[in-house]
Structure formats: structure tokens, C-alpha cells
Design an enzyme around this catalytic site. Structure first.
Site, PDB file in Angstrom:
ATOM      1  N   HIS A 107       0.839  -1.211   0.000  1.00  0.00           N
ATOM      2  CA  HIS A 107       0.000   0.000   0.000  1.00  0.00           C
ATOM      3  C   HIS A 107       0.867   1.252   0.000  1.00  0.00           C
ATOM      4  CE1 HIS A 107      -3.345   2.699   1.133  1.00  0.00           C
ATOM      5  NE2 HIS A 107      -2.436   3.264   1.920  1.00  0.00           N
ATOM      6  N   GLU A 108       1.888   1.261   0.847  1.00  0.00           N
ATOM      7  CA  GLU A 108       2.760   2.437   0.907  1.00  0.00           C
ATOM      8  C   GLU A 108       3.545   2.606  -0.387  1.00  0.00           C
ATOM      9  OE1 GLU A 108       2.276   4.566   3.101  1.00  0.00           O
ATOM     10  OE2 GLU A 108       1.036   3.280   4.365  1.00  0.00           O
ATOM     11  N   HIS A 150       1.668   4.545  -2.869  1.00  0.00           N
ATOM     12  CA  HIS A 150       1.813   6.008  -2.812  1.00  0.00           C
ATOM     13  C   HIS A 150       3.055   6.473  -3.562  1.00  0.00           C
ATOM     14  CE1 HIS A 150      -1.557   6.634  -0.230  1.00  0.00           C
ATOM     15  NE2 HIS A 150      -1.054   5.966   0.789  1.00  0.00           N
ATOM     16  N   HIS A 174       3.178   9.023  -6.716  1.00  0.00           N
ATOM     17  CA  HIS A 174       4.081  10.176  -6.796  1.00  0.00           C
ATOM     18  C   HIS A 174       4.892  10.137  -8.078  1.00  0.00           C
ATOM     19  CE1 HIS A 174       7.580  12.631  -4.880  1.00  0.00           C
ATOM     20  NE2 HIS A 174       6.745  13.418  -5.516  1.00  0.00           N
TER      21      HIS A 174
END
Length: 227
Positions: free
Chosen positions: A99-100, A103, A107
Site C-alpha cells: 500500500h505504501e 503512494h 508520486h
């Protein structure tokens, strides 16, 4: 002691939702933190492998203390995983790490909602510090300060609302990668989804609390005029 009806009917239910969401994410995370994945990846190893498979080599993966303190910092391009995720071979750890990474991929690709959220962070920081003091001062000195405080608090609500698609999209990316690239077995995808869905509920609850507080402020203080 008198309590505004708007607080009881707006804010209290949102707070109860937050309490439920936090309990749900802790329970679900801890349950699948005890279930080792077949792949044998740790959270950190999965994060690095997913980053590299996405063609991203300039993001650092670091360990930080705590549980569920995991986050991606776009300013330093650093993915920080809690110690319970970084070293764990569990389904929960791999799901959270992915999940991280979602991100970081957002980006890298210039995902619109993440870009907007990052842009308004300075304004939101000011609002979180100044909104309530301005409202309190406004009750003493000027209705303009009250309305300015409410306007700044609206920025916090906007931030919370923009956060929702950012988090949901990161989870969808994570599940797709875990499933399609074999980081988790087919029977492990369901548990990973449960962990990420529980985490997503905390963001929904945070947005609900922000909206409820804004409506409460508008009901109690909005539209004030100086005598």
C-alpha cells in the site's frame, strides 16, 4: 452541563465511527500479522521488490518505531515502514508495505489527487493550528475572525476528502501488484484486502469527523455579525 444538539447528532456519531475503525484496523492487522506469507518476503523486501518492478529506484525504504506508523514521504522520497511491518514475513506486513509503495508509484506517475493533497499541505497546517484560536478570538473581538477560522477549518475538511481517493487508489494498486506479480498466493489476497479495507475505514472516519466538526462550527458560529 448544556451540550449543543448539533454536537450530539453530528460529532459524537463520527467519533464513535473513528473508535470502531481504529479497533477494526488493529484487530484485523494483528490477526494477519500472525499469518506468515507463502512467499517468505518481509515487508521491507516486498516494498523494495515492488518499487524495482515499477521501475522506481530512487525511493529509500527505512524502518521506524511503532505499529501502523507506516507512510510514504514524497518530499524525501522515503518509504518508512513500522518495525512490525519492516521485519515481518506476514500477509499483513506485505499488504501494508505494498500500500505504501502504491503512494510512491502515485508520486512517480504524478497522480492528480496526490499532487493536489501535497500542494495544499502548507495551508492545511496553518488551518489546523489557527482555526480554533481564530474562532475563539472572534467570539471576543470580531465575527470576521470567526468566519476566517471556519474557512481555515474547511481546508482541513478538503484535505481529508482528497485523502480518500489517494488512499483507495493506493490500495487498489497494491492488491493488483500483489496478485498479478505473485507476491502473495491466491488464497492470501483476501486477507490482504481485509487489512487494507480496515485501514481505509480509518480515513473514512477521519473525513467524517472533519465534516461533522465543520457542520457543527457552522451551525453554532457561522453567519455571526458584530453588534
Amino acid at each position: 452541563m448544556y451540550i449543543e444538539p448539533s454536537y450530539i447528532f453530528l460529532v459524537v456519531p463520527a467519533i464513535l465511527l473513528t473508535m470502531y475503525a481504529q479497533s477494526k484496523v488493529n484487530t484485523t492487522f494483528n490477526k494477519y500479522l500472525r499469518v506468515a506469507s507463502i512467499s517468505g518476503y518481509t515487508g521491507a523486501e516486498a516494498a523494495r521488490a515492488i518499487l524495482h518492478s515499477a521501475g522506481i529506484y530512487d525511493v529509500q525504504v527505512e524502518m521506524i518505531p511503532g505499529q501502523l506508523t507506516d507512510h510514504y514521504d514524497p518530499r524525501s522520497k522515503t518509504l518508512r515502514l513500522s518495525s512490525t511491518v519492516y521485519n515481518s514475513h506476514s500477509i499483513a506486513a506485505i499488504g501494508v508495505a505494498a500500500h505504501e509503495v502504491g503512494h510512491a508509484i502515485q508520486h512517480n506517475k504524478g497522480y492528480m489527487f496526490l499532487t493536489i493533497r501535497n500542494t495544499i499541505v502548507p495551508v492545511v497546517n496553518i488551518g489546523s493550528q489557527m482555526a480554533m484560536p481564530l474562532i475563539v478570538l472572534g467570539l471576543i473581538f470580531s465575527s470576521f475572525l470567526v468566519n476566517l477560522g471556519i474557512l481555515l477549518f474547511s481546508g482541513i475538511v478538503l484535505f481529508q476528502l482528497i485523502t480518500l481517493p489517494v488512499e483507495f487508489n493506493a490500495s487498489r494498486r497494491a492488491i493488483s501488484i500483489l496478485e498479478n506479480e505473485g507476491f502473495l498466493a491466491a488464497n492470501e489476497i483476501g486477507p490482504a484486502k481485509k487489512v487494507l479495507s480496515a485501514a481505509a475505514l480509518t480515513y473514512v472516519a477521519s473525513a467524517a469527523v472533519a465534516i461533522a466538526n465543520l457542520l457543527h462550527l457552522i451551525t453554532v458560529f457561522g453567519g455571526r455579525r458584530d453588534d
